[in-house]
Design a protein around this motif. Structure first.
Motif, mmCIF file in Angstrom:
data_model
loop_
_atom_site.group_PDB
_atom_site.id
_atom_site.type_symbol
_atom_site.label_atom_id
_atom_site.label_comp_id
_atom_site.label_asym_id
_atom_site.label_seq_id
_atom_site.Cartn_x
_atom_site.Cartn_y
_atom_site.Cartn_z
ATOM 1 N N SER A 299 20.629 45.478 51.374
ATOM 2 C CA SER A 299 21.611 46.133 52.220
ATOM 3 C C SER A 299 22.613 45.133 52.783
ATOM 4 C CB SER A 299 20.923 46.882 53.363
ATOM 5 O OG SER A 299 20.281 45.954 54.217
ATOM 6 N N HIS A 300 22.304 43.872 52.755
ATOM 7 C CA HIS A 300 23.201 42.836 53.274
ATOM 8 C C HIS A 300 23.960 42.235 52.103
ATOM 9 C CE1 HIS A 300 24.358 38.949 55.057
ATOM 10 N NE2 HIS A 300 24.459 39.681 56.161
ATOM 11 N N ARG A 301 25.208 42.631 51.910
ATOM 12 C CA ARG A 301 25.962 42.234 50.724
ATOM 13 C C ARG A 301 26.917 41.078 50.982
ATOM 14 N NH1 ARG A 301 25.523 45.851 46.420
ATOM 15 N NH2 ARG A 301 24.531 47.752 47.034
ATOM 16 N N SER A 302 26.885 40.476 52.114
ATOM 17 C CA SER A 302 27.813 39.381 52.388
ATOM 18 C C SER A 302 27.173 38.022 52.154
ATOM 19 C CB SER A 302 28.321 39.475 53.832
ATOM 20 O OG SER A 302 27.230 39.308 54.712
ATOM 21 N N GLY A 303 26.032 37.998 51.485
ATOM 22 C CA GLY A 303 25.342 36.749 51.213
ATOM 23 C C GLY A 303 25.975 35.987 50.066
ATOM 24 N N TRP A 304 25.340 34.907 49.716
ATOM 25 C CA TRP A 304 25.897 34.049 48.670
ATOM 26 C C TRP A 304 25.952 34.710 47.302
ATOM 27 C CZ3 TRP A 304 23.316 32.518 44.373
ATOM 28 C CH2 TRP A 304 21.931 32.643 44.379
ATOM 29 N N PRO A 305 25.017 35.616 46.917
ATOM 30 C CA PRO A 305 25.172 36.242 45.596
ATOM 31 C C PRO A 305 26.470 37.056 45.483
ATOM 32 C CG PRO A 305 22.928 36.541 46.363
ATOM 33 C CD PRO A 305 23.713 35.987 47.511
ATOM 34 N N ALA A 306 26.813 37.766 46.543
ATOM 35 C CA ALA A 306 28.039 38.561 46.507
ATOM 36 C C ALA A 306 29.263 37.662 46.465
ATOM 37 C CB ALA A 306 28.107 39.483 47.712
ATOM 38 N N GLN A 307 29.220 36.572 47.221
ATOM 39 C CA GLN A 307 30.349 35.635 47.217
ATOM 40 C C GLN A 307 30.474 34.949 45.858
ATOM 41 O OE1 GLN A 307 29.431 33.117 50.515
ATOM 42 N NE2 GLN A 307 30.186 34.570 52.044
ATOM 43 N N ALA A 308 29.342 34.586 45.279
ATOM 44 C CA ALA A 308 29.368 33.948 43.962
ATOM 45 C C ALA A 308 29.893 34.918 42.911
ATOM 46 C CB ALA A 308 27.976 33.461 43.582
ATOM 47 N N SER A 309 29.465 36.168 43.010
ATOM 48 C CA SER A 309 29.933 37.181 42.071
ATOM 49 C C SER A 309 31.437 37.394 42.206
ATOM 50 C CB SER A 309 29.198 38.494 42.322
ATOM 51 O OG SER A 309 29.708 39.506 41.513
ATOM 52 N N ALA A 310 31.932 37.421 43.415
ATOM 53 C CA ALA A 310 33.371 37.587 43.636
ATOM 54 C C ALA A 310 34.142 36.380 43.104
ATOM 55 C CB ALA A 310 33.655 37.788 45.122
ATOM 56 N N ALA A 311 33.600 35.187 43.319
ATOM 57 C CA ALA A 311 34.270 33.981 42.825
ATOM 58 C C ALA A 311 34.310 33.955 41.302
ATOM 59 C CB ALA A 311 33.565 32.734 43.359
ATOM 60 N N VAL A 312 33.206 34.355 40.680
ATOM 61 C CA VAL A 312 33.172 34.408 39.221
ATOM 62 C C VAL A 312 34.157 35.452 38.708
ATOM 63 C CG1 VAL A 312 31.724 35.054 37.242
ATOM 64 C CG2 VAL A 312 30.847 33.497 38.982
ATOM 65 N N GLY A 313 34.245 36.573 39.396
ATOM 66 C CA GLY A 313 35.194 37.613 39.005
ATOM 67 C C GLY A 313 36.635 37.135 39.107
ATOM 68 N N ARG A 314 36.966 36.432 40.197
ATOM 69 C CA ARG A 314 38.327 35.909 40.354
ATOM 70 C C ARG A 314 38.624 34.860 39.290
ATOM 71 N NH1 ARG A 314 36.898 36.221 45.835
ATOM 72 N NH2 ARG A 314 36.328 34.026 45.844
ATOM 73 N N ALA A 315 37.657 33.972 39.025
ATOM 74 C CA ALA A 315 37.856 32.939 37.999
ATOM 75 C C ALA A 315 38.033 33.578 36.630
ATOM 76 C CB ALA A 315 36.676 31.967 37.986
ATOM 77 N N GLY A 316 37.258 34.615 36.343
ATOM 78 C CA GLY A 316 37.401 35.314 35.068
ATOM 79 C C GLY A 316 38.759 35.968 34.927
ATOM 80 N N ALA A 317 39.247 36.550 36.020
ATOM 81 C CA ALA A 317 40.572 37.183 35.970
ATOM 82 C C ALA A 317 41.659 36.150 35.743
ATOM 83 C CB ALA A 317 40.827 37.952 37.261
ATOM 84 N N VAL A 318 41.557 35.012 36.425
ATOM 85 C CA VAL A 318 42.566 33.955 36.262
ATOM 86 C C VAL A 318 42.525 33.400 34.848
ATOM 87 C CG1 VAL A 318 43.171 31.612 36.977
ATOM 88 C CG2 VAL A 318 42.670 33.337 38.696
ATOM 89 N N LEU A 319 41.325 33.114 34.344
ATOM 90 C CA LEU A 319 41.208 32.578 32.989
ATOM 91 C C LEU A 319 41.650 33.599 31.946
ATOM 92 C CD1 LEU A 319 37.845 30.610 33.214
ATOM 93 C CD2 LEU A 319 40.163 29.678 33.104
ATOM 94 N N GLY A 320 41.328 34.871 32.177
ATOM 95 C CA GLY A 320 41.743 35.912 31.239
ATOM 96 C C GLY A 320 43.253 36.054 31.181
ATOM 97 N N SER A 321 43.908 36.019 32.337
ATOM 98 C CA SER A 321 45.375 36.138 32.322
ATOM 99 C C SER A 321 46.004 34.904 31.694
ATOM 100 C CB SER A 321 45.910 36.355 33.735
ATOM 101 O OG SER A 321 45.709 35.207 34.529
ATOM 102 N N ARG A 322 45.423 33.742 31.942
ATOM 103 C CA ARG A 322 45.940 32.521 31.320
ATOM 104 C C ARG A 322 45.771 32.580 29.809
ATOM 105 N NH1 ARG A 322 43.648 26.743 30.893
ATOM 106 N NH2 ARG A 322 45.530 25.586 30.432
ATOM 107 N N TRP A 323 44.620 33.036 29.363
ATOM 108 C CA TRP A 323 44.356 33.148 27.929
ATOM 109 C C TRP A 323 45.352 34.107 27.277
ATOM 110 C CZ3 TRP A 323 42.880 37.021 24.540
ATOM 111 C CH2 TRP A 323 42.400 36.605 23.305
ATOM 112 N N ARG A 324 45.578 35.283 27.914
ATOM 113 C CA ARG A 324 46.533 36.253 27.365
ATOM 114 C C ARG A 324 47.939 35.677 27.314
ATOM 115 N NH1 ARG A 324 43.177 39.609 30.207
ATOM 116 N NH2 ARG A 324 44.423 39.501 32.094
ATOM 117 N N ARG A 325 48.340 34.932 28.354
ATOM 118 C CA ARG A 325 49.679 34.340 28.391
ATOM 119 C C ARG A 325 49.840 33.289 27.292
ATOM 120 N NH1 ARG A 325 49.520 33.281 33.404
ATOM 121 N NH2 ARG A 325 48.899 31.110 33.239
#
Length: 183
Positions: free
Chosen positions: A5-31
């Motif tokens: 029930s506590h979603r602000s821990g490190w797994p959620a933050q790590a998941s968000a960071a991985v998601g942001r990194a994936g989005a940045v790398l994906g847009s760079r790859w497409r460009r």
């Protein structure tokens, strides 16, 4: 507290960071790959433009011919340029926007077109020569990639084949040797 029930821990933050990194790398790859596809299409665009200009088309007619007959990666760029020209933009501004939108891939073609407009020089032969040079560059890039392929495949080949060879040859010999030896 209930588990999960506590979603602000490190797994959620790590998941968000991985998601942001994936989005940045994906847009760079497409460009990067969009730029490669456009650069790969430049010789064809130059040949079509040379044929159209040599046949007597004006700039808008030439660009429409390139849009209709040219390679798909360039269609959107040419559409924008034709729309700019029809909206009343100056030829210079529309062609410079084409260079900017193509990350410089159409720079030589635009330089020739602008020089022809300023000086009245014939364009078709110059564009044809640019097409030959661009085709040679495209071939050189393809040959370089072909030379790099064996080097890039070496690591997967060794990592996948070596364990199989060891398991298929060395392990049976060791098992047979250990099975026959007196303890």
């Amino acid at each position: 507290m209930i588990a999960g029930s506590h979603r602000s821990g490190w797994p959620a933050q790590a998941s968000a960071a991985v998601g942001r990194a994936g989005a940045v790398l994906g847009s760079r790859w497409r460009r990067i790959h969009a730029g490669r596809r456009i650069t790969h299409a430049v010789p064809d665009v130059l040949e079509i433009a040379a044929l159209a200009l040599g046949s007597g088309f004006d700039l808008v007619g030439t660009l429409e011919t390139v849009r209709e007959c040219g390679p798909p990666p360039t269609t959107e760029l040419i559409d924008r340029t034709v729309a700019d020209l029809r909206a009343g933009a100056s030829r210079r501004d529309a062609l410079i926007a084409l260079v900017d939108n193509s990350a410089g891939a159409f720079g030589p073609m635009v330089e020739v077109l602008l020089a022809a407009e300023r000086e009245g020089a014939p364009v078709a032969m110059v564009l044809d020569r640019l097409a030959v040079e661009a085709t040679a560059r495209r071939r050189a890039i393809a040959e370089e990639r072909a030379r790099r392929t064996p080097v890039l495949l070496l690591a997967p080949l060794v990592l996948c084949s070596l364990p199989a060879v060891l398991l298929g040859t060395i392990v049976p010999l060791v098992v047979l040797t250990l099975g026959r030896s007196p303890l």
